[in-house]
Design an enzyme around this catalytic site. Structure first.
Site, PDB file in Angstrom:
ATOM      1  N   ASP A  73       0.822  -1.209   0.000  1.00  0.00           N
ATOM      2  CA  ASP A  73       0.000   0.000   0.000  1.00  0.00           C
ATOM      3  C   ASP A  73       0.855   1.257   0.000  1.00  0.00           C
ATOM      4  O   ASP A  73       2.050   1.215   0.281  1.00  0.00           O
ATOM      5  CB  ASP A  73      -0.941  -0.005   1.216  1.00  0.00           C
ATOM      6  CG  ASP A  73      -0.240  -0.444   2.500  1.00  0.00           C
ATOM      7  OD1 ASP A  73       0.970  -0.235   2.621  1.00  0.00           O
ATOM      8  OD2 ASP A  73      -0.917  -1.000   3.378  1.00  0.00           O
ATOM      9  N   ASN A 139      -6.761  -2.278  14.696  1.00  0.00           N
ATOM     10  CA  ASN A 139      -8.202  -2.439  14.445  1.00  0.00           C
ATOM     11  C   ASN A 139      -8.482  -3.651  13.543  1.00  0.00           C
ATOM     12  O   ASN A 139      -9.577  -3.808  13.046  1.00  0.00           O
ATOM     13  CB  ASN A 139      -8.779  -1.173  13.800  1.00  0.00           C
ATOM     14  CG  ASN A 139      -8.224  -0.903  12.407  1.00  0.00           C
ATOM     15  OD1 ASN A 139      -7.285  -1.572  11.963  1.00  0.00           O
ATOM     16  ND2 ASN A 139      -8.791   0.060  11.704  1.00  0.00           N
ATOM     17  N   HIS A 141      -7.005  -4.264  10.644  1.00  0.00           N
ATOM     18  CA  HIS A 141      -6.825  -4.062   9.191  1.00  0.00           C
ATOM     19  C   HIS A 141      -5.614  -4.833   8.697  1.00  0.00           C
ATOM     20  O   HIS A 141      -4.709  -5.174   9.451  1.00  0.00           O
ATOM     21  CB  HIS A 141      -6.771  -2.575   8.823  1.00  0.00           C
ATOM     22  CG  HIS A 141      -5.490  -1.851   9.093  1.00  0.00           C
ATOM     23  ND1 HIS A 141      -5.443  -0.494   9.324  1.00  0.00           N
ATOM     24  CD2 HIS A 141      -4.204  -2.263   9.165  1.00  0.00           C
ATOM     25  CE1 HIS A 141      -4.192  -0.125   9.504  1.00  0.00           C
ATOM     26  NE2 HIS A 141      -3.422  -1.175   9.423  1.00  0.00           N
ATOM     27  N   GLU A 146      -9.576  -1.479   5.732  1.00  0.00           N
ATOM     28  CA  GLU A 146     -10.143  -1.165   7.043  1.00  0.00           C
ATOM     29  C   GLU A 146     -11.385  -2.028   7.280  1.00  0.00           C
ATOM     30  O   GLU A 146     -11.946  -2.596   6.335  1.00  0.00           O
ATOM     31  CB  GLU A 146     -10.504   0.324   7.097  1.00  0.00           C
ATOM     32  CG  GLU A 146      -9.332   1.272   6.836  1.00  0.00           C
ATOM     33  CD  GLU A 146      -8.293   1.336   7.977  1.00  0.00           C
ATOM     34  OE1 GLU A 146      -8.304   0.445   8.864  1.00  0.00           O
ATOM     35  OE2 GLU A 146      -7.472   2.264   7.968  1.00  0.00           O
TER      36      GLU A 146
HETATM   37  C1  GLP Z   1       0.033   0.044   8.385  1.00  0.00           C
HETATM   38  C2  GLP Z   1       0.151  -0.751   7.087  1.00  0.00           C
HETATM   39  C3  GLP Z   1      -0.007  -2.209   7.331  1.00  0.00           C
HETATM   40  C4  GLP Z   1       0.780  -2.595   8.553  1.00  0.00           C
HETATM   41  C5  GLP Z   1       0.174  -1.975   9.762  1.00  0.00           C
HETATM   42  C6  GLP Z   1       0.893  -2.322  11.052  1.00  0.00           C
HETATM   43  O1  GLP Z   1      -1.148   0.708   8.519  1.00  0.00           O
HETATM   44  N1  GLP Z   1      -0.763  -0.366   6.072  1.00  0.00           N
HETATM   45  O2  GLP Z   1       0.398  -2.929   6.186  1.00  0.00           O
HETATM   46  O3  GLP Z   1       0.731  -3.986   8.686  1.00  0.00           O
HETATM   47  O4  GLP Z   1       0.130  -0.604   9.600  1.00  0.00           O
HETATM   48  O5  GLP Z   1       1.993  -1.478  11.264  1.00  0.00           O
HETATM   49  P1  GLP Z   1       3.054  -1.716  12.401  1.00  0.00           P
HETATM   50  O6  GLP Z   1       3.907  -2.845  11.960  1.00  0.00           O
HETATM   51  O7  GLP Z   1       3.838  -0.433  12.472  1.00  0.00           O
HETATM   52  O8  GLP Z   1       2.321  -2.004  13.646  1.00  0.00           O
END
Ligand code: GLP
Length: 248
Positions: A73, A139, A141, A146
């Site tokens: 993303d 959450n 996702h 989402e």
């Molecule tokens: C972001 C990304 C996800 C990622 C998530 C968790 O929003 N879009 O792909 O898995 O957050 O991030 P973190 O590893 O910093 O907890």
């Protein structure tokens, strides 16, 4: 049709302890297929993997032509060079990715939704994603899908949830976090041949419990990994602490 095999859940003592296992998944994908497409995920969860991967490149144990890199993303309006964006994060954490980007061996998720169909076609032309690493938001996702996102969706533009924007706030200070992003959809993610989802820390415990708890549902987008049939879930003890406890 029989139900797909549930993900294997592997619990490791710390996030760092997962790194050899994740590098092993990468090596196995490279061994299975010539120049496979590897889908990475951004976020703090994968920082130790990217540091280790940079060291593997430096030592010549993994080469810049061994695979094609891509990811899940991008924030809308964040082309590769713009700080705060996902490609910028990836090349900062693992500098050899910058060489791969310049050489056309890194397929960046575009920052403009009009370019998403061409990106999807490029991934398909390269043979599809062989191995997709995934994180999980608190959450539930996955990528930027989402809660409520239909599982049938491919790459699309999405509005970010409040918790997602709050979690992303530090990377954009003093500016406001973006409101929109471009993301692989659940259908795009499920099309990969192997999924490896990682969650570390107690902040992820509730999302992990929801993911592995009741039936897969759009209320917890990450629960879609249970529909895949070839998925591994790697957790540390803190992230696994609430598995089996009833939600609410
Ligand atoms: C972001 C990304 C996800 C990622 C998530 C968790 O929003 N879009 O792909 O898995 O957050 O991030 P973190 O590893 O910093 O907890």
């Amino acid at each position: 049709m029989p139900a797909p095999a549930e993900p294997i859940v592997q619990i490791v003592p710390t996030a760092e302890a997962a790194t050899p296992l994740l590098l092993g998944e990468l090596r196995a994908a490279i061994a299975r297929r010539t120049r496979p497409v590897i889908g990475f995920a951004t976020g703090a969860t994968f920082a130790p993997l990217f540091a280790a991967l940079a060291a593997e490149f430096a030592a010549g144990r993994i080469g810049r032509t061994d695979f094609v890199a891509t990811h899940l993303d991008e924030y809308e309006g964040f082309p590769p060079a713009r700080a705060g964006g996902m490609v910028h994060e990836l090349v900062t954490r693992c500098p050899p990715f910058a060489d791969m980007l310049a050489a056309g061996a890194f397929a960046p998720v575009p920052a403009d939704d009009r370019l998403l169909p061409a990106h999807e076609e490029r991934i398909a032309r390269l043979g599809g994603v062989e191995l997709q690493f995934l994180g999980i938001g608190r959450n539930g996702h996955v990528a930027f899908n989402e809660p409520g996102t239909p599982f049938e969706t491919g790459f699309h533009r999405t509005a970010l949830a409040t918790t997602t924007r709050e979690d992303a706030r530090p990377r954009f200070l003093p500016d406001e976090p973006p409101r929109h992003a471009l993301t692989a959809g659940i259908a795009s993610i499920l099309a990969a041949r192997r999924l490896v989802l990682c969650a570390f820390g107690k902040g992820k415990a509730a999302a992990v419990a929801a993911m592995l708890g009741a039936r897969p549902a759009t209320s917890c987008p990450a629960s879609a990994v249970r529909l895949h049939g070839n998925a591994l879930v790697v957790l540390d003890r803190a992230a696994s602490a609430s598995i089996g406890q009833a939600a609410e």
